[in-house]
Write a protein that holds these residues in place. Structure first.
Motif, PDB file in Angstrom:
ATOM      1  N   ALA A 349      -2.853   7.227   5.481  1.00  0.00           N
ATOM      2  CA  ALA A 349      -1.633   6.527   5.890  1.00  0.00           C
ATOM      3  C   ALA A 349      -1.121   7.083   7.211  1.00  0.00           C
ATOM      4  O   ALA A 349      -1.281   8.269   7.519  1.00  0.00           O
ATOM      5  CB  ALA A 349      -0.563   6.649   4.809  1.00  0.00           C
ATOM      6  N   VAL A 350      -0.484   6.212   7.997  1.00  0.00           N
ATOM      7  CA  VAL A 350       0.113   6.583   9.273  1.00  0.00           C
ATOM      8  C   VAL A 350       1.625   6.401   9.145  1.00  0.00           C
ATOM      9  O   VAL A 350       2.095   5.363   8.657  1.00  0.00           O
ATOM     10  CB  VAL A 350      -0.438   5.718  10.421  1.00  0.00           C
ATOM     11  CG1 VAL A 350       0.215   6.083  11.743  1.00  0.00           C
ATOM     12  CG2 VAL A 350      -1.959   5.867  10.512  1.00  0.00           C
ATOM     13  N   ARG A 351       2.370   7.390   9.599  1.00  0.00           N
ATOM     14  CA  ARG A 351       3.823   7.370   9.413  1.00  0.00           C
ATOM     15  C   ARG A 351       4.451   6.107  10.001  1.00  0.00           C
ATOM     16  O   ARG A 351       5.355   5.512   9.415  1.00  0.00           O
ATOM     17  CB  ARG A 351       4.437   8.616  10.054  1.00  0.00           C
ATOM     18  CG  ARG A 351       5.948   8.715   9.876  1.00  0.00           C
ATOM     19  CD  ARG A 351       6.509   9.990  10.452  1.00  0.00           C
ATOM     20  NE  ARG A 351       6.158  11.158   9.632  1.00  0.00           N
ATOM     21  CZ  ARG A 351       5.199  12.032   9.937  1.00  0.00           C
ATOM     22  NH1 ARG A 351       4.472  11.861  11.031  1.00  0.00           N
ATOM     23  NH2 ARG A 351       4.946  13.049   9.149  1.00  0.00           N
ATOM     24  N   GLU A 352       3.968   5.693  11.175  1.00  0.00           N
ATOM     25  CA  GLU A 352       4.551   4.526  11.837  1.00  0.00           C
ATOM     26  C   GLU A 352       4.284   3.226  11.088  1.00  0.00           C
ATOM     27  O   GLU A 352       4.941   2.222  11.349  1.00  0.00           O
ATOM     28  CB  GLU A 352       4.021   4.419  13.270  1.00  0.00           C
ATOM     29  CG  GLU A 352       4.491   5.517  14.210  1.00  0.00           C
ATOM     30  CD  GLU A 352       3.797   6.853  13.934  1.00  0.00           C
ATOM     31  OE1 GLU A 352       4.348   7.896  14.357  1.00  0.00           O
ATOM     32  OE2 GLU A 352       2.726   6.846  13.297  1.00  0.00           O
ATOM     33  N   GLU A 353       3.327   3.226  10.182  1.00  0.00           N
ATOM     34  CA  GLU A 353       2.973   2.009   9.448  1.00  0.00           C
ATOM     35  C   GLU A 353       3.477   2.033   8.011  1.00  0.00           C
ATOM     36  O   GLU A 353       3.035   1.236   7.186  1.00  0.00           O
ATOM     37  CB  GLU A 353       1.447   1.808   9.467  1.00  0.00           C
ATOM     38  CG  GLU A 353       0.884   1.610  10.864  1.00  0.00           C
ATOM     39  CD  GLU A 353      -0.622   1.443  10.863  1.00  0.00           C
ATOM     40  OE1 GLU A 353      -1.234   1.605   9.789  1.00  0.00           O
ATOM     41  OE2 GLU A 353      -1.187   1.155  11.928  1.00  0.00           O
ATOM     42  N   LEU A 354       4.385   2.953   7.713  1.00  0.00           N
ATOM     43  CA  LEU A 354       4.954   3.050   6.377  1.00  0.00           C
ATOM     44  C   LEU A 354       6.335   2.412   6.336  1.00  0.00           C
ATOM     45  O   LEU A 354       7.085   2.458   7.315  1.00  0.00           O
ATOM     46  CB  LEU A 354       5.068   4.512   5.943  1.00  0.00           C
ATOM     47  CG  LEU A 354       3.784   5.228   5.519  1.00  0.00           C
ATOM     48  CD1 LEU A 354       4.081   6.692   5.252  1.00  0.00           C
ATOM     49  CD2 LEU A 354       3.166   4.584   4.285  1.00  0.00           C
ATOM     50  N   ASP A 355       6.652   1.828   5.184  1.00  0.00           N
ATOM     51  CA  ASP A 355       7.978   1.233   5.006  1.00  0.00           C
ATOM     52  C   ASP A 355       8.345   1.321   3.531  1.00  0.00           C
ATOM     53  O   ASP A 355       7.490   1.129   2.652  1.00  0.00           O
ATOM     54  CB  ASP A 355       7.984  -0.220   5.472  1.00  0.00           C
ATOM     55  CG  ASP A 355       9.396  -0.796   5.495  1.00  0.00           C
ATOM     56  OD1 ASP A 355      10.349  -0.023   5.693  1.00  0.00           O
ATOM     57  OD2 ASP A 355       9.552  -2.018   5.298  1.00  0.00           O
ATOM     58  N   LEU A 356       9.602   1.626   3.262  1.00  0.00           N
ATOM     59  CA  LEU A 356      10.102   1.724   1.894  1.00  0.00           C
ATOM     60  C   LEU A 356      11.372   0.894   1.772  1.00  0.00           C
ATOM     61  O   LEU A 356      12.262   0.982   2.618  1.00  0.00           O
ATOM     62  CB  LEU A 356      10.424   3.181   1.524  1.00  0.00           C
ATOM     63  CG  LEU A 356       9.259   4.167   1.405  1.00  0.00           C
ATOM     64  CD1 LEU A 356       9.798   5.573   1.220  1.00  0.00           C
ATOM     65  CD2 LEU A 356       8.358   3.789   0.249  1.00  0.00           C
ATOM     66  N   ASP A 361      15.870  -1.713  -9.564  1.00  0.00           N
ATOM     67  CA  ASP A 361      15.059  -0.704 -10.240  1.00  0.00           C
ATOM     68  C   ASP A 361      13.615  -0.715  -9.771  1.00  0.00           C
ATOM     69  O   ASP A 361      12.723  -0.233 -10.479  1.00  0.00           O
ATOM     70  CB  ASP A 361      15.107  -0.925 -11.763  1.00  0.00           C
ATOM     71  CG  ASP A 361      16.467  -0.604 -12.339  1.00  0.00           C
ATOM     72  OD1 ASP A 361      17.229   0.137 -11.685  1.00  0.00           O
ATOM     73  OD2 ASP A 361      16.783  -1.103 -13.436  1.00  0.00           O
ATOM     74  N   GLU A 362      13.362  -1.269  -8.589  1.00  0.00           N
ATOM     75  CA  GLU A 362      12.017  -1.330  -8.050  1.00  0.00           C
ATOM     76  C   GLU A 362      11.984  -0.698  -6.659  1.00  0.00           C
ATOM     77  O   GLU A 362      12.995  -0.652  -5.963  1.00  0.00           O
ATOM     78  CB  GLU A 362      11.519  -2.772  -7.960  1.00  0.00           C
ATOM     79  CG  GLU A 362      11.329  -3.455  -9.311  1.00  0.00           C
ATOM     80  CD  GLU A 362      10.823  -4.877  -9.165  1.00  0.00           C
ATOM     81  OE1 GLU A 362      10.050  -5.325 -10.025  1.00  0.00           O
ATOM     82  OE2 GLU A 362      11.212  -5.543  -8.170  1.00  0.00           O
ATOM     83  N   LEU A 363      10.795  -0.234  -6.280  1.00  0.00           N
ATOM     84  CA  LEU A 363      10.584   0.313  -4.944  1.00  0.00           C
ATOM     85  C   LEU A 363       9.390  -0.402  -4.323  1.00  0.00           C
ATOM     86  O   LEU A 363       8.299  -0.427  -4.908  1.00  0.00           O
ATOM     87  CB  LEU A 363      10.308   1.816  -5.007  1.00  0.00           C
ATOM     88  CG  LEU A 363      10.176   2.519  -3.650  1.00  0.00           C
ATOM     89  CD1 LEU A 363      11.528   2.574  -2.950  1.00  0.00           C
ATOM     90  CD2 LEU A 363       9.614   3.934  -3.828  1.00  0.00           C
ATOM     91  N   ALA A 364       9.602  -1.006  -3.162  1.00  0.00           N
ATOM     92  CA  ALA A 364       8.538  -1.665  -2.415  1.00  0.00           C
ATOM     93  C   ALA A 364       7.993  -0.682  -1.387  1.00  0.00           C
ATOM     94  O   ALA A 364       8.743  -0.169  -0.552  1.00  0.00           O
ATOM     95  CB  ALA A 364       9.054  -2.927  -1.744  1.00  0.00           C
ATOM     96  N   VAL A 365       6.689  -0.426  -1.471  1.00  0.00           N
ATOM     97  CA  VAL A 365       6.022   0.505  -0.562  1.00  0.00           C
ATOM     98  C   VAL A 365       5.031  -0.276   0.284  1.00  0.00           C
ATOM     99  O   VAL A 365       4.139  -0.946  -0.250  1.00  0.00           O
ATOM    100  CB  VAL A 365       5.291   1.620  -1.339  1.00  0.00           C
ATOM    101  CG1 VAL A 365       4.687   2.629  -0.374  1.00  0.00           C
ATOM    102  CG2 VAL A 365       6.229   2.306  -2.315  1.00  0.00           C
ATOM    103  N   ALA A 366       5.174  -0.196   1.602  1.00  0.00           N
ATOM    104  CA  ALA A 366       4.241  -0.837   2.530  1.00  0.00           C
ATOM    105  C   ALA A 366       3.502   0.256   3.281  1.00  0.00           C
ATOM    106  O   ALA A 366       4.119   1.176   3.829  1.00  0.00           O
ATOM    107  CB  ALA A 366       4.978  -1.756   3.496  1.00  0.00           C
TER     108      ALA A 366
END
Length: 410
Positions: A349-356, A361-366
């Motif tokens: 994973a690359v930090r710049e391409e992460l999104d939360l 009660d849910e967490l979307a992780v990109a």
């Protein structure tokens, strides 16, 4: 029963390696079922025989099966019309005959998921080898059961089914049949089927094996596929480097450049993955003799052992080990730092391409081109997100207890 899913970049000999892997396992004494996915009989071309919707014996302990998605689509739609007969008659709709139906986009994937579930649950074999599509489509396919179940729960929440007992009364009062009950019954059946498929994929005896040609394009594709698999929590066991050139290529040969690229990619892979090499035969393998000559790694059935203490998340196991479970763990650091930490392994994973994004009660992780929405563990639902960090291929999300929701005294 162990399930081995093979995928990788397109055009890398994935289907040939699936056939060679199944053959190697069968000749080692394992009852093996080889499941094909292509509409074209590429699997049959590798085996040197025709394959189709009827399971066929290749040789002792090896059976091949390539389901017909068109037939599955026709059967499924015909059954749906039968279940929705009252609603269709009420609307004056004309039914479709099975002979006039052609599969819609996505029918192949649904047929494969259904066949995967049926084959795994039948337990007629010790090993199931699945020739998945190329990596991008395979990753979407493997995500489908979880995503479809989530959509069903949002569109038709189970708690709304509590009023089913009133629908016959309402139907008699209105004087017409109500299709809502059939809709919920269909959704419940889909939920069970999707849950069974998801259970097969999440089982500790199910692993994904990546196949790629060593080189710049293969290295990029493997990195992306490994990230997508990690985000889904799917286990990998080996990376098979296919069509590896011999080391005795003359220095002045035109193959010197490709050989140098292969050496560089293999050196990088061997520091991260459990790599097995398969030689280039100088021709397209055809028939069981050529498949055996490849020396593809087999797969013995058996339970996957627990992860070794201190094992690196996402790291490849040893040569004789099965894949370690991929777990998203919650660490209690309330006493030290006042937070709970959710650790999510994301190799590559690359930090710049992460999104939360938290939604209820849910967490979307990109991560890169991939996205997954997961329910929060019960303890974290009573917390607020305090921050996140990416270190050593692991995303850590910090949660601070919400005083209004957290139990007193904790």
């Amino acid at each position: 029963m162990r399930t081995l899913l093979l995928t990788g970049p397109g055009g890398t000999g994935r289907t040939t390696l699936a056939a060679a892997t199944a053959l190697a396992a069968a000749r080692q004494g394992t009852r093996t079922l080889l499941l094909g996915t292509d509409r074209d009989d590429t699997l049959g071309a590798a085996l040197g025989m025709r394959t189709g919707p009827a399971p066929a014996l290749v040789e002792p302990r090896l059976t091949v099966w390539r389901p017909d998605p068109a037939q599955g689509f026709r059967d499924g739609l015909a059954a749906l019309q039968d279940r929705a007969a009252s609603a269709l008659d009420l609307l004056g709709a004309a039914r479709l005959d099975p002979e006039e139906l052609t599969p819609l986009p996505g029918a192949d994937d649904l047929a494969l998921l259904r066949a995967l579930r049926e084959a795994a649950l039948a337990e007629a074999h010790d090993l199931l080898v699945v020739d998945l599509p190329a990596a991008p489509r395979a990753l979407a396919l493997l995500a489908a059961p979880e995503e479809l179940r989530r959509c069903l729960r949002r569109l038709l929440p189970p708690e709304r089914q509590a009023a089913r007992a009133l629908r016959p009364v309402l139907g008699r009062l209105a004087g017409v049949p109500l299709p809502t009950g059939a809709l919920y019954e269909t959704a419940a059946r889909w939920e069970l089927e999707l849950a069974a498929t998801e259970a097969v994929l999440a089982d500790r005896n199910t692993v994904v094996r990546l196949v790629a040609e060593p080189g710049p394009a293969g290295a990029d594709a493997v990195r992306t596929a490994a990230l997508g698999l990690a985000l889904r929590g799917l286990r990998t066991d080996l990376l098979v480097a296919n069509r590896v050139l011999p080391e005795d290529v003359p220095a002045d040969s035109w193959l010197g450049g490709p050989l140098a690229q292969q050496r560089k990619a293999l050196a990088e892979w061997q520091g991260t993955y459990d790599v097995r090499t398969v030689p280039h035969l100088g021709r397209d393998p055809r028939g069981t003799d050529d498949l055996a000559a490849l020396g593809a790694p087999g797969a013995a059935p058996g339970a996957v052992p627990d992860a070794a203490p201190g094992a690196r998340p996402g790291a490849a196991p040893g040569a004789d080990a099965h894949a370690a479970p991929v777990e998203w763990t919650v660490t209690d650091r309330l006493a030290e730092d006042g937070v709970l930490v959710w650790s999510i392994p994301l190799p590559g994973a690359v930090r710049e391409e992460l999104d939360l994004v938290r939604r209820g009660d849910e967490l979307a992780v990109a991560a890169g081109p991939f996205r997954r929405t997961v329910p929060l563990p019960s303890a974290l639902r009573r917390c607020t997100v305090d921050g996140a960090a990416l270190r050593e291929d692991t995303l850590t999300v910090r949660f601070t207890p919400d005083p209004g929701l957290w139990p007193r005294g904790r």
